[in-house]
Motif scaffolding. Structure first.
Motif, mmCIF file in Angstrom:
data_model
loop_
_atom_site.group_PDB
_atom_site.id
_atom_site.type_symbol
_atom_site.label_atom_id
_atom_site.label_comp_id
_atom_site.label_asym_id
_atom_site.label_seq_id
_atom_site.Cartn_x
_atom_site.Cartn_y
_atom_site.Cartn_z
ATOM 1 N N LYS A 18 3.348 1.333 10.547
ATOM 2 C CA LYS A 18 3.383 -0.194 11.513
ATOM 3 C C LYS A 18 5.330 -0.039 10.894
ATOM 4 C CE LYS A 18 -0.154 -3.279 11.672
ATOM 5 N NZ LYS A 18 -0.671 -4.064 10.942
ATOM 6 N N ASP A 19 5.443 0.517 10.444
ATOM 7 C CA ASP A 19 6.818 0.960 10.562
ATOM 8 C C ASP A 19 8.080 2.587 10.627
ATOM 9 O OD1 ASP A 19 7.155 -0.951 8.579
ATOM 10 O OD2 ASP A 19 7.259 0.577 7.135
ATOM 11 N N ASN A 20 6.906 2.822 12.177
ATOM 12 C CA ASN A 20 7.221 4.083 12.603
ATOM 13 C C ASN A 20 7.278 5.545 12.253
ATOM 14 O OD1 ASN A 20 6.950 3.183 15.573
ATOM 15 N ND2 ASN A 20 8.545 2.234 15.158
ATOM 16 N N GLU A 21 6.182 5.520 10.679
ATOM 17 C CA GLU A 21 6.655 6.811 10.134
ATOM 18 C C GLU A 21 5.004 7.240 10.191
ATOM 19 O OE1 GLU A 21 7.417 5.848 6.348
ATOM 20 O OE2 GLU A 21 9.139 4.577 6.371
ATOM 21 N N SER A 22 5.784 8.075 10.020
ATOM 22 C CA SER A 22 4.023 9.291 10.322
ATOM 23 C C SER A 22 4.371 10.248 9.263
ATOM 24 C CB SER A 22 4.900 10.428 11.355
ATOM 25 O OG SER A 22 4.582 9.391 12.846
ATOM 26 N N VAL A 23 2.935 10.594 9.113
ATOM 27 C CA VAL A 23 2.371 11.721 7.426
ATOM 28 C C VAL A 23 1.653 12.444 8.216
ATOM 29 C CG1 VAL A 23 1.638 11.320 5.560
ATOM 30 C CG2 VAL A 23 2.982 9.496 5.822
ATOM 31 N N PHE A 24 1.786 13.786 8.054
ATOM 32 C CA PHE A 24 0.851 14.899 8.682
ATOM 33 C C PHE A 24 0.346 15.165 7.001
ATOM 34 C CE2 PHE A 24 3.549 14.385 11.981
ATOM 35 C CZ PHE A 24 3.234 14.160 13.251
ATOM 36 N N GLY A 25 -1.298 15.344 7.464
ATOM 37 C CA GLY A 25 -1.931 16.438 5.956
ATOM 38 C C GLY A 25 -3.512 16.001 6.302
ATOM 39 N N PHE A 26 -3.673 15.920 5.167
ATOM 40 C CA PHE A 26 -5.055 15.705 4.881
ATOM 41 C C PHE A 26 -5.626 14.518 4.051
ATOM 42 C CE2 PHE A 26 -3.998 20.088 4.066
ATOM 43 C CZ PHE A 26 -4.831 20.721 5.156
ATOM 44 N N LEU A 27 -6.330 13.725 5.005
ATOM 45 C CA LEU A 27 -6.843 12.070 4.424
ATOM 46 C C LEU A 27 -7.529 12.561 3.529
ATOM 47 C CD1 LEU A 27 -7.712 9.578 5.080
ATOM 48 C CD2 LEU A 27 -9.508 10.680 6.602
ATOM 49 N N ILE A 28 -7.322 12.698 1.832
ATOM 50 C CA ILE A 28 -8.513 12.790 0.941
ATOM 51 C C ILE A 28 -9.293 11.348 -0.176
ATOM 52 C CG2 ILE A 28 -6.773 14.844 0.131
ATOM 53 C CD1 ILE A 28 -5.096 13.150 -1.610
ATOM 54 N N ALA A 29 -8.425 10.210 0.855
ATOM 55 C CA ALA A 29 -9.576 8.816 0.233
ATOM 56 C C ALA A 29 -9.276 8.095 1.026
ATOM 57 C CB ALA A 29 -8.792 8.779 -1.200
ATOM 58 N N GLN A 30 -9.815 7.068 1.876
ATOM 59 C CA GLN A 30 -9.991 6.251 2.826
ATOM 60 C C GLN A 30 -10.648 4.802 2.362
ATOM 61 O OE1 GLN A 30 -11.023 7.039 6.839
ATOM 62 N NE2 GLN A 30 -11.242 5.180 7.409
ATOM 63 N N GLY A 31 -10.661 3.792 2.158
ATOM 64 C CA GLY A 31 -11.058 2.675 1.887
ATOM 65 C C GLY A 31 -9.938 1.704 2.522
ATOM 66 N N LYS A 32 -10.871 0.347 1.877
ATOM 67 C CA LYS A 32 -10.605 -1.421 2.381
ATOM 68 C C LYS A 32 -9.071 -1.302 2.391
ATOM 69 C CE LYS A 32 -15.191 -3.134 2.146
ATOM 70 N NZ LYS A 32 -16.093 -4.366 2.145
ATOM 71 N N GLU A 33 -8.438 -0.852 1.507
ATOM 72 C CA GLU A 33 -6.793 -1.461 0.978
ATOM 73 C C GLU A 33 -6.168 -0.294 1.474
ATOM 74 O OE1 GLU A 33 -6.866 -4.465 -0.156
ATOM 75 O OE2 GLU A 33 -8.548 -4.405 -0.247
ATOM 76 N N SER A 34 -6.275 1.120 1.475
ATOM 77 C CA SER A 34 -5.341 1.965 1.879
ATOM 78 C C SER A 34 -6.635 2.912 2.261
ATOM 79 C CB SER A 34 -4.687 2.259 0.364
ATOM 80 O OG SER A 34 -5.737 2.801 -0.594
#
Length: 75
Positions: free
Chosen positions: A4-20
């Protein structure tokens, strides 16, 4: 991943949870993005790895490189 801060990150998704979510970029750096700041997450159609031709490698060069790398395989 876009925030939402207009930043982009490209890479591999290594973890996904409810908080982050955690994304590891091509340099190995891990980016933890809070779910509250996540704007968009999408899978890229193309690999981050460049095509051999983009690196100036011929098919023979690529074959030689793979042979060299395989020579280090432990038995």
């Amino acid at each position: 991943v876009s925030t939402k801060d207009n930043e982009s990150v490209f890479g591999f998704l290594i973890a996904q949870g409810k908080e982050s979510i955690t994304v590891k970029d091509v340099t190995g750096k891990r980016h933890v993005i809070p779910a509250s700041k996540l704007s968009k997450k999408e899978k890229q159609d193309r690999s981050l790895m460049p095509e051999p031709a983009e690196l100036g490698l011929s098919e023979e060069d690529l074959s030689n490189l793979l042979t060299f790398i395989r020579s280090f395989k432990r038995n």
